[in-house]
Write an enzyme that holds these catalytic residues in place. Structure first.
Site, PDB file in Angstrom:
ATOM      1  N   ASP A 105     -18.009  -4.219   4.457  1.00  0.00           N
ATOM      2  CA  ASP A 105     -17.319  -4.521   3.197  1.00  0.00           C
ATOM      3  C   ASP A 105     -18.238  -4.137   2.040  1.00  0.00           C
ATOM      4  O   ASP A 105     -19.450  -4.360   2.109  1.00  0.00           O
ATOM      5  CB  ASP A 105     -16.987  -6.023   3.120  1.00  0.00           C
ATOM      6  CG  ASP A 105     -15.824  -6.321   2.181  1.00  0.00           C
ATOM      7  OD1 ASP A 105     -15.909  -5.934   0.998  1.00  0.00           O
ATOM      8  OD2 ASP A 105     -14.844  -6.934   2.629  1.00  0.00           O
TER       9      ASP A 105
ATOM     10  N   LYS B 273      -5.577  -3.252  -3.399  1.00  0.00           N
ATOM     11  CA  LYS B 273      -4.290  -3.744  -2.921  1.00  0.00           C
ATOM     12  C   LYS B 273      -3.364  -4.362  -3.967  1.00  0.00           C
ATOM     13  O   LYS B 273      -2.384  -5.004  -3.598  1.00  0.00           O
ATOM     14  CB  LYS B 273      -4.520  -4.767  -1.801  1.00  0.00           C
ATOM     15  CG  LYS B 273      -5.232  -6.036  -2.252  1.00  0.00           C
ATOM     16  CD  LYS B 273      -5.501  -6.959  -1.071  1.00  0.00           C
ATOM     17  CE  LYS B 273      -6.214  -8.230  -1.459  1.00  0.00           C
ATOM     18  NZ  LYS B 273      -5.433  -9.150  -2.279  1.00  0.00           N
TER      19      LYS B 273
ATOM     20  N   SER C 163       1.958  -2.084   5.231  1.00  0.00           N
ATOM     21  CA  SER C 163       2.642  -3.003   4.329  1.00  0.00           C
ATOM     22  C   SER C 163       4.135  -2.746   4.316  1.00  0.00           C
ATOM     23  O   SER C 163       4.593  -1.622   4.542  1.00  0.00           O
ATOM     24  CB  SER C 163       2.080  -2.802   2.913  1.00  0.00           C
ATOM     25  OG  SER C 163       2.891  -3.412   1.939  1.00  0.00           O
TER      26      SER C 163
ATOM     27  N   TYR D 196       0.031   2.074  -4.929  1.00  0.00           N
ATOM     28  CA  TYR D 196      -0.439   1.285  -3.778  1.00  0.00           C
ATOM     29  C   TYR D 196       0.468   1.512  -2.575  1.00  0.00           C
ATOM     30  O   TYR D 196       0.002   1.821  -1.473  1.00  0.00           O
ATOM     31  CB  TYR D 196      -0.482  -0.201  -4.134  1.00  0.00           C
ATOM     32  CG  TYR D 196      -0.574  -1.094  -2.914  1.00  0.00           C
ATOM     33  CD1 TYR D 196      -1.762  -1.188  -2.199  1.00  0.00           C
ATOM     34  CD2 TYR D 196       0.534  -1.815  -2.459  1.00  0.00           C
ATOM     35  CE1 TYR D 196      -1.846  -1.990  -1.057  1.00  0.00           C
ATOM     36  CE2 TYR D 196       0.456  -2.610  -1.327  1.00  0.00           C
ATOM     37  CZ  TYR D 196      -0.737  -2.693  -0.630  1.00  0.00           C
ATOM     38  OH  TYR D 196      -0.810  -3.477   0.489  1.00  0.00           O
TER      39      TYR D 196
ATOM     40  N   LYS E 229      -0.125   3.526   1.319  1.00  0.00           N
ATOM     41  CA  LYS E 229       0.187   3.010   2.659  1.00  0.00           C
ATOM     42  C   LYS E 229       1.055   4.016   3.419  1.00  0.00           C
ATOM     43  O   LYS E 229       0.850   4.275   4.608  1.00  0.00           O
ATOM     44  CB  LYS E 229       0.892   1.652   2.559  1.00  0.00           C
ATOM     45  CG  LYS E 229       0.011   0.534   2.032  1.00  0.00           C
ATOM     46  CD  LYS E 229      -1.192   0.278   2.932  1.00  0.00           C
ATOM     47  CE  LYS E 229      -2.020  -0.892   2.456  1.00  0.00           C
ATOM     48  NZ  LYS E 229      -3.265  -1.081   3.238  1.00  0.00           N
TER      49      LYS E 229
ATOM     50  N   TYR F 132       2.863  -5.543   7.254  1.00  0.00           N
ATOM     51  CA  TYR F 132       3.123  -6.935   6.992  1.00  0.00           C
ATOM     52  C   TYR F 132       3.599  -7.203   5.600  1.00  0.00           C
ATOM     53  O   TYR F 132       3.542  -6.371   4.715  1.00  0.00           O
ATOM     54  CB  TYR F 132       1.969  -7.854   7.394  1.00  0.00           C
ATOM     55  CG  TYR F 132       0.579  -7.359   7.260  1.00  0.00           C
ATOM     56  CD1 TYR F 132      -0.073  -6.839   8.368  1.00  0.00           C
ATOM     57  CD2 TYR F 132      -0.101  -7.447   6.073  1.00  0.00           C
ATOM     58  CE1 TYR F 132      -1.374  -6.420   8.275  1.00  0.00           C
ATOM     59  CE2 TYR F 132      -1.399  -7.033   5.971  1.00  0.00           C
ATOM     60  CZ  TYR F 132      -2.036  -6.511   7.073  1.00  0.00           C
ATOM     61  OH  TYR F 132      -3.324  -6.096   6.962  1.00  0.00           O
TER      62      TYR F 132
ATOM     63  N   ASN G 271       4.071 -10.740   2.980  1.00  0.00           N
ATOM     64  CA  ASN G 271       3.213 -11.347   1.957  1.00  0.00           C
ATOM     65  C   ASN G 271       2.353 -12.458   2.543  1.00  0.00           C
ATOM     66  O   ASN G 271       2.815 -13.581   2.699  1.00  0.00           O
ATOM     67  CB  ASN G 271       4.075 -11.881   0.803  1.00  0.00           C
ATOM     68  CG  ASN G 271       4.691 -10.758   0.012  1.00  0.00           C
ATOM     69  OD1 ASN G 271       5.468  -9.980   0.535  1.00  0.00           O
ATOM     70  ND2 ASN G 271       4.319 -10.652  -1.262  1.00  0.00           N
TER      71      ASN G 271
ATOM     72  N   ARG H 196      10.725 -12.405  -1.203  1.00  0.00           N
ATOM     73  CA  ARG H 196       9.709 -11.859  -0.297  1.00  0.00           C
ATOM     74  C   ARG H 196       9.677 -12.667   0.991  1.00  0.00           C
ATOM     75  O   ARG H 196      10.198 -13.766   1.070  1.00  0.00           O
ATOM     76  CB  ARG H 196       8.315 -11.936  -0.952  1.00  0.00           C
ATOM     77  CG  ARG H 196       8.152 -11.117  -2.224  1.00  0.00           C
ATOM     78  CD  ARG H 196       8.050  -9.637  -1.917  1.00  0.00           C
ATOM     79  NE  ARG H 196       7.817  -8.869  -3.130  1.00  0.00           N
ATOM     80  CZ  ARG H 196       8.779  -8.412  -3.927  1.00  0.00           C
ATOM     81  NH1 ARG H 196      10.043  -8.665  -3.620  1.00  0.00           N
ATOM     82  NH2 ARG H 196       8.504  -7.716  -4.996  1.00  0.00           N
TER      83      ARG H 196
END
Length: 345
Positions: A33, A87, A127, A154, A158, A182, A184, A236
């Site tokens: 990271d 993100k 996403s 964004y 993806k 995925y 939220n 969502r």
């Protein structure tokens, strides 16, 4: 001891929770990271929860030479879970080139390094944004729903990254991949030792809700109340981050230990749509805290409504979202309270 897994973005929100679940399942974990949106102290939290300290390297995945050194240092890495990415939908509209560089170069580097270092599988953090705004007949969304034009840079990164992985495997690359689309992710670990801690002003709804409840933010803005939904606010599919983390463990087992196809796609969601207003009202109900909130104009890049059909993941991965929205929101609030006790923010 199971295989060693590289988790990029492993001190971030989803990455840290996934590292915990991987270690609970017996995997060794190496975290990479660059700490652009997280804190190295998260590694201490992971160790506190699991009793095992993951290896940690502060490296930017866009730095090819540095990533090459990571793989050389840990030659037993068998699989990768790739979270490292910028993100925030809104920010991506304002800074598209930052998103294209970060999100695409990082993946290409990993794919180039995998065969060199004999890494067999990758789980890509995709996403539901790849579906754009699904047509009404495609809700809830299955994996076969059309990939629509992205509503934000964004979302576009993806889509592009999924295509890059697909093209790489089609070319004969000796790897396997699972794309997890995925929805939220929200909430925090039940211990309240790790959770969502964005640097600066939160871009996601739940941290903004909890920070408003705590008095850190003056007011929560709900973007748009004129959408074609029952209460006018966006809908969502909100999934508990620990449930989501467990899906990555199942996916990694499938990539490394079963004779599965080279490329598979799974939706990871609850199967239930929930509006922004419902989130606010449920949070107030379970915590007993009244939020100072107001409606604001629509935000560019936001999708009106999307939620998952998770049946494929339920059947093939043997995974299911199990935690209620009430328990999930309560976990987020406990995390915010813990931060206050520790004098953070």
């Amino acid at each position: 001891m199971k295989q060693t897994i590289l988790v990029t973005g492993g001190t971030g929100f989803i990455g840290s929770h996934t590292t915990v679940e991987l270690q609970n399942a017996g995997y060794k974990v190496v975290i990479v990271d660059n700490l652009s949106n997280s804190d190295a102290k998260v590694v201490d939290g992971i160790e506190k929860i699991t009793g095992v300290r993951p290896a940690f390297e502060q490296v930017d995945c866009c730095d090819f030479a540095a990533m090459d050194r990571v793989f050389s240092k840990y030659p037993d890495i068998s699989g990768i879970i790739h979270f490292a990415a910028s993100k925030a939908v809104g920010e991506s509209v304002e800074k598209p080139l930052l998103y294209y560089r970060n999100n695409i170069v990082s993946l290409v580097n990993l794919l180039e390094l995998m065969p060199k270092h004999d890494v067999k599988g990758i789980i890509f953090s995709s996403s539901c944004t790849v579906y754009g705004q699904p047509d009404p007949e495609n809700l809830p969304v299955t994996e076969d729903a059309p990939i629509k034009p992205a509503e934000s840079p964004y979302g576009n990164t993806k889509q592009i990254n999924e295509e890059i992985i697909r093209d790489d495997i089609h070319s004969g690359a000796p790897i396997k991949a699972i794309l997890l689309r995925y929805f939220n992710p929200i909430g925090s670990h039940p211990t309240a030792i790790i959770g969502e801690l964005p640097n600066g002003v939160p871009m996601n709804l739940i941290p903004y809700v909890t920070q408003t409840a705590m008095g850190i933010r003056e007011q929560l803005k709900v973007f748009g109340n004129d959408y074609n939904t029952p209460d006018g606010t966006c809908i969502r599919d909100y999934i508990y981050v620990v449930d989501l983390a467990k899906a990555h463990v199942k996916a990694m087992e499938r990539v490394l230990d079963t004779d599965s196809e080279a490329l598979e796609v799974f939706n990871i969601g609850t199967g239930h749509g929930c509006s922004t207003k419902e989130i606010v009202e449920t949070f107030e109900k379970v915590t007993g805290v009244k939020l100072n909130w107001t409606f604001a104009p629509r935000r560019e890049g936001d999708i009106e409504k999307v939620w998952a059909n998770p049946e494929k993941a339920n059947k093939v991965l043997g995974w299911k979202a199990e935690t209620s929205l009430e328990d999930t929101l309560m976990s987020a609030w406990r995390w915010q309270q813990k931060l206050r006790e520790e004098g953070i923010q």
